[in-house]
Write a protein that holds these residues in place. Sequence first.
Motif, mmCIF file in Angstrom:
data_model
loop_
_atom_site.group_PDB
_atom_site.id
_atom_site.type_symbol
_atom_site.label_atom_id
_atom_site.label_comp_id
_atom_site.label_asym_id
_atom_site.label_seq_id
_atom_site.Cartn_x
_atom_site.Cartn_y
_atom_site.Cartn_z
ATOM 1 N N ILE A 149 -5.985 -0.271 7.039
ATOM 2 C CA ILE A 149 -5.948 0.724 5.954
ATOM 3 C C ILE A 149 -4.755 1.663 6.132
ATOM 4 O O ILE A 149 -4.051 2.006 5.169
ATOM 5 C CB ILE A 149 -7.274 1.517 5.922
ATOM 6 C CG1 ILE A 149 -8.435 0.607 5.514
ATOM 7 C CG2 ILE A 149 -7.167 2.685 4.946
ATOM 8 C CD1 ILE A 149 -9.793 1.268 5.626
ATOM 9 N N SER A 150 -4.496 2.048 7.383
ATOM 10 C CA SER A 150 -3.368 2.936 7.657
ATOM 11 C C SER A 150 -2.041 2.242 7.346
ATOM 12 O O SER A 150 -1.133 2.845 6.758
ATOM 13 C CB SER A 150 -3.404 3.363 9.126
ATOM 14 O OG SER A 150 -2.272 4.148 9.436
ATOM 15 N N LEU A 151 -1.955 0.944 7.733
ATOM 16 C CA LEU A 151 -0.733 0.193 7.449
ATOM 17 C C LEU A 151 -0.524 0.026 5.951
ATOM 18 O O LEU A 151 0.601 0.137 5.453
ATOM 19 C CB LEU A 151 -0.801 -1.180 8.132
ATOM 20 C CG LEU A 151 -0.672 -1.172 9.656
ATOM 21 C CD1 LEU A 151 -0.896 -2.573 10.205
ATOM 22 C CD2 LEU A 151 0.691 -0.656 10.079
ATOM 23 N N LYS A 152 -1.610 -0.258 5.220
ATOM 24 C CA LYS A 152 -1.498 -0.387 3.762
ATOM 25 C C LYS A 152 -1.048 0.924 3.135
ATOM 26 O O LYS A 152 -0.183 0.936 2.250
ATOM 27 C CB LYS A 152 -2.836 -0.816 3.175
ATOM 28 C CG LYS A 152 -3.193 -2.272 3.419
ATOM 29 C CD LYS A 152 -4.506 -2.634 2.731
ATOM 30 C CE LYS A 152 -4.840 -4.113 2.929
ATOM 31 N NZ LYS A 152 -6.123 -4.463 2.267
ATOM 32 N N SER A 153 -1.667 2.015 3.606
ATOM 33 C CA SER A 153 -1.288 3.316 3.060
ATOM 34 C C SER A 153 0.166 3.635 3.372
ATOM 35 O O SER A 153 0.917 4.116 2.511
ATOM 36 C CB SER A 153 -2.203 4.392 3.649
ATOM 37 O OG SER A 153 -1.812 5.677 3.201
ATOM 38 N N ARG A 154 0.582 3.321 4.622
ATOM 39 C CA ARG A 154 1.971 3.567 4.999
ATOM 40 C C ARG A 154 2.921 2.683 4.187
ATOM 41 O O ARG A 154 3.982 3.113 3.760
ATOM 42 C CB ARG A 154 2.144 3.296 6.496
ATOM 43 C CG ARG A 154 3.445 3.836 7.067
ATOM 44 C CD ARG A 154 3.597 3.451 8.517
ATOM 45 N NE ARG A 154 2.377 3.718 9.264
ATOM 46 C CZ ARG A 154 2.126 3.226 10.478
ATOM 47 N NH1 ARG A 154 3.018 2.439 11.060
ATOM 48 N NH2 ARG A 154 0.987 3.509 11.095
ATOM 49 N N ARG A 155 2.522 1.413 3.988
ATOM 50 C CA ARG A 155 3.373 0.497 3.210
ATOM 51 C C ARG A 155 3.495 0.956 1.760
ATOM 52 O O ARG A 155 4.587 0.942 1.186
ATOM 53 C CB ARG A 155 2.791 -0.913 3.246
ATOM 54 C CG ARG A 155 3.679 -1.957 2.587
ATOM 55 C CD ARG A 155 2.986 -3.285 2.464
ATOM 56 N NE ARG A 155 1.847 -3.181 1.553
ATOM 57 C CZ ARG A 155 1.060 -4.196 1.217
ATOM 58 N NH1 ARG A 155 1.269 -5.390 1.743
ATOM 59 N NH2 ARG A 155 0.044 -4.022 0.390
ATOM 60 N N ASN A 156 2.381 1.397 1.179
ATOM 61 C CA ASN A 156 2.431 1.895 -0.198
ATOM 62 C C ASN A 156 3.297 3.139 -0.309
ATOM 63 O O ASN A 156 4.054 3.306 -1.282
ATOM 64 C CB ASN A 156 1.013 2.197 -0.693
ATOM 65 C CG ASN A 156 0.168 0.943 -0.849
ATOM 66 O OD1 ASN A 156 0.707 -0.149 -1.046
ATOM 67 N ND2 ASN A 156 -1.145 1.072 -0.736
ATOM 68 N N GLN A 157 3.188 4.009 0.716
ATOM 69 C CA GLN A 157 4.004 5.219 0.701
ATOM 70 C C GLN A 157 5.479 4.871 0.846
ATOM 71 O O GLN A 157 6.335 5.440 0.144
ATOM 72 C CB GLN A 157 3.570 6.151 1.834
ATOM 73 C CG GLN A 157 4.267 7.501 1.830
ATOM 74 C CD GLN A 157 3.955 8.304 0.582
ATOM 75 O OE1 GLN A 157 2.830 8.275 0.080
ATOM 76 N NE2 GLN A 157 4.938 9.035 0.071
#
Length: 237
Positions: free
Chosen positions: A26-34
């Motif tokens: 979830i953190s990686l997805k959020s970071r990737r989206n950001q």
Amino acid sequence: KTFVYLTNNKIKTLKEKINDINNEIISLKSRRNQELLNKIIRGLIVIFIALFSVFLIMKTARRISRKILSQVEESEKIDAHRKQRYTTLSSVILSFIKILIWVLAVLWVLGELEIDYAPFLVAAGGISLAIGFGAQSLVKDVVTGFFLLMEEQFALGDFIEINGNSGTVEKISLRTIKFRSLDGTLHIVPNGSISSVSNKTYLWSRAVVKVGVSYDEDPQKVLSILESISKEMKEDP
């Protein structure tokens, strides 16, 4: 009991690891989206800066060109033919600057967006090579147009004759010449097909008029009358 206890601990440990992994995902997805959002915003800012720079440079170039041309027009030391040549060269140079600025802007945007444009350059080189073989006449037109401009063979407003057609030059580009006949016909001639040019108004021009007179008239009297009329026409503003 010991087996059950160890199994429960193992399951608990696995669940904790799974939860940690899910949280990391979830953190990686959020970071990737950001990062994707930041990249899009940065891309839009870069594109806006590139467009603004292109329009600013072109506006500045046009302003400088108009200022130089206005000084040329007001100058009394430059003849009319050379003024026309400066006007023609100005339009051609502005077109070249416009193409060059757009190409540099596109390459800069691709570089800022971390897009490898080397394949595009290789593809463009291959396409240019293919076009070069298939469009030799186009290359010939451009090269001939360049030398026509540099050699001052004619300029805007000159009355010329090309390939049996004559007219006033309205536009000169690196590929074609456009001139309009007295009957209003616009002739568009590729530069590469021009074998010879007859410029009838280079620096000065002469109007040749045939006047028919009777065989019974006195030649001296006819010449005197024609000279008088020519003098009146010359002195007429």
